[in-house]
Scaffold this motif. Sequence first.
Motif, mmCIF file in Angstrom:
data_model
loop_
_atom_site.group_PDB
_atom_site.id
_atom_site.type_symbol
_atom_site.label_atom_id
_atom_site.label_comp_id
_atom_site.label_asym_id
_atom_site.label_seq_id
_atom_site.Cartn_x
_atom_site.Cartn_y
_atom_site.Cartn_z
ATOM 1 N N ALA A 185 0.832 -1.209 0.000
ATOM 2 C CA ALA A 185 0.000 0.000 0.000
ATOM 3 C C ALA A 185 0.865 1.258 0.000
ATOM 4 C CB ALA A 185 -0.949 -0.006 1.195
ATOM 5 N N ASP A 186 1.976 1.237 0.749
ATOM 6 C CA ASP A 186 2.862 2.401 0.784
ATOM 7 C C ASP A 186 3.489 2.656 -0.584
ATOM 8 O OD1 ASP A 186 2.381 2.929 3.431
ATOM 9 O OD2 ASP A 186 4.198 1.945 4.158
ATOM 10 N N THR A 187 3.820 1.598 -1.306
ATOM 11 C CA THR A 187 4.403 1.760 -2.638
ATOM 12 C C THR A 187 3.376 2.367 -3.591
ATOM 13 O OG1 THR A 187 5.884 -0.095 -2.265
ATOM 14 C CG2 THR A 187 5.533 0.556 -4.562
ATOM 15 N N ARG A 188 2.150 1.861 -3.540
ATOM 16 C CA ARG A 188 1.093 2.426 -4.392
ATOM 17 C C ARG A 188 0.909 3.917 -4.106
ATOM 18 N NH1 ARG A 188 -2.171 -1.980 -2.528
ATOM 19 N NH2 ARG A 188 -1.863 -3.718 -3.942
ATOM 20 N N ARG A 189 0.837 4.247 -2.825
ATOM 21 C CA ARG A 189 0.632 5.640 -2.427
ATOM 22 C C ARG A 189 1.800 6.510 -2.893
ATOM 23 N NH1 ARG A 189 2.756 7.969 1.547
ATOM 24 N NH2 ARG A 189 3.209 6.071 2.696
ATOM 25 N N THR A 190 3.021 6.010 -2.719
ATOM 26 C CA THR A 190 4.206 6.778 -3.107
ATOM 27 C C THR A 190 4.255 6.976 -4.614
ATOM 28 O OG1 THR A 190 5.444 5.988 -1.192
ATOM 29 C CG2 THR A 190 6.726 6.798 -3.046
ATOM 30 N N TYR A 191 4.014 5.913 -5.385
ATOM 31 C CA TYR A 191 4.034 6.028 -6.846
ATOM 32 C C TYR A 191 2.993 7.028 -7.323
ATOM 33 C CZ TYR A 191 7.304 2.224 -7.996
ATOM 34 O OH TYR A 191 8.414 1.452 -8.157
ATOM 35 N N ALA A 192 1.781 6.941 -6.788
ATOM 36 C CA ALA A 192 0.724 7.869 -7.199
ATOM 37 C C ALA A 192 1.106 9.303 -6.838
ATOM 38 C CB ALA A 192 -0.601 7.485 -6.563
ATOM 39 N N SER A 193 1.685 9.492 -5.671
ATOM 40 C CA SER A 193 2.099 10.833 -5.243
ATOM 41 C C SER A 193 3.211 11.375 -6.140
ATOM 42 C CB SER A 193 2.565 10.781 -3.784
ATOM 43 O OG SER A 193 3.080 12.023 -3.380
ATOM 44 N N GLN A 194 4.205 10.530 -6.446
ATOM 45 C CA GLN A 194 5.315 10.972 -7.301
ATOM 46 C C GLN A 194 4.803 11.360 -8.694
ATOM 47 O OE1 GLN A 194 8.250 11.668 -6.449
ATOM 48 N NE2 GLN A 194 8.620 10.566 -4.563
ATOM 49 N N VAL A 195 3.902 10.568 -9.243
ATOM 50 C CA VAL A 195 3.369 10.863 -10.578
ATOM 51 C C VAL A 195 2.505 12.122 -10.529
ATOM 52 C CG1 VAL A 195 1.819 10.015 -12.391
ATOM 53 C CG2 VAL A 195 3.577 8.511 -11.426
ATOM 54 N N ARG A 196 1.732 12.307 -9.459
ATOM 55 C CA ARG A 196 0.936 13.531 -9.312
ATOM 56 C C ARG A 196 1.832 14.768 -9.325
ATOM 57 N NH1 ARG A 196 0.479 16.379 -5.145
ATOM 58 N NH2 ARG A 196 0.969 14.736 -3.676
#
Length: 169
Positions: free
Chosen positions: A21-32
Motif C-alpha cells: 500500500a505504501d508503494t502504491r501511495r508513493t508512486y501515485a504521489s510521485q506521478v501527481r
Amino acid sequence: MDYAEILASYAAALQEMPLAADTRRTYASQVRMYLAWLTERPATGGDPLIDARVRDWAVRDYRRYLLREADPKRSVRYVNNALAALDDFHLRRGLGKAAIAREDIPKTAPKAMDANAQIRWLRAVEDWPRPRDRALALLPFYAGLRIGDAVALDVPDVRISARKGMGSQ
C-alpha cells in the motif's frame, strides 16, 4: 491534456498490482507531482506522455529540478524513487522507461546505526528464539525492505529450500 484523468487512471491501475500500500501511495504521489510540474512547464517539441524522445527530455529536466531547483531540494534517494515511479507510469502508458540514469547513492549502512550498533543488533537477533522473528529483524537490514513490506509478507511469498531461500515468482 487532462492530467487529472491520467492520474486517476494510473492510480486505479496501481490498485490492481501486487504492491505494498505504501508503494502504491508513493508512486501515485510521485506521478501527481510530476504531472503538476509538467503543467507548470509545458514541454517543448511535443507531448512527454506520447513521444518517447520528449518524455526523456521532460524526465531529465524533472530530475534536475528535484535535485537543484525544488524548494526544498530533494535527496538523491528521493529522486531515484521518483524516477522509479515515473518508469512504472511510462511503462503503463506504453512508452517504456525513460533513458535517464539514476543518481549514484553512497554505499553506506543506515545512518541510525554505526558499525558497533550493527554488530550488537546482529548478535542480539541471533539470540532470538523464534526463526520468524529473526527473519523479520534481518530483512530490513540485509534486503533493504521497509518494515511495512517485511511484516506484510505472507508464507507463499517466500520459498525456502534446504540450502537457500528463493523468492517466489
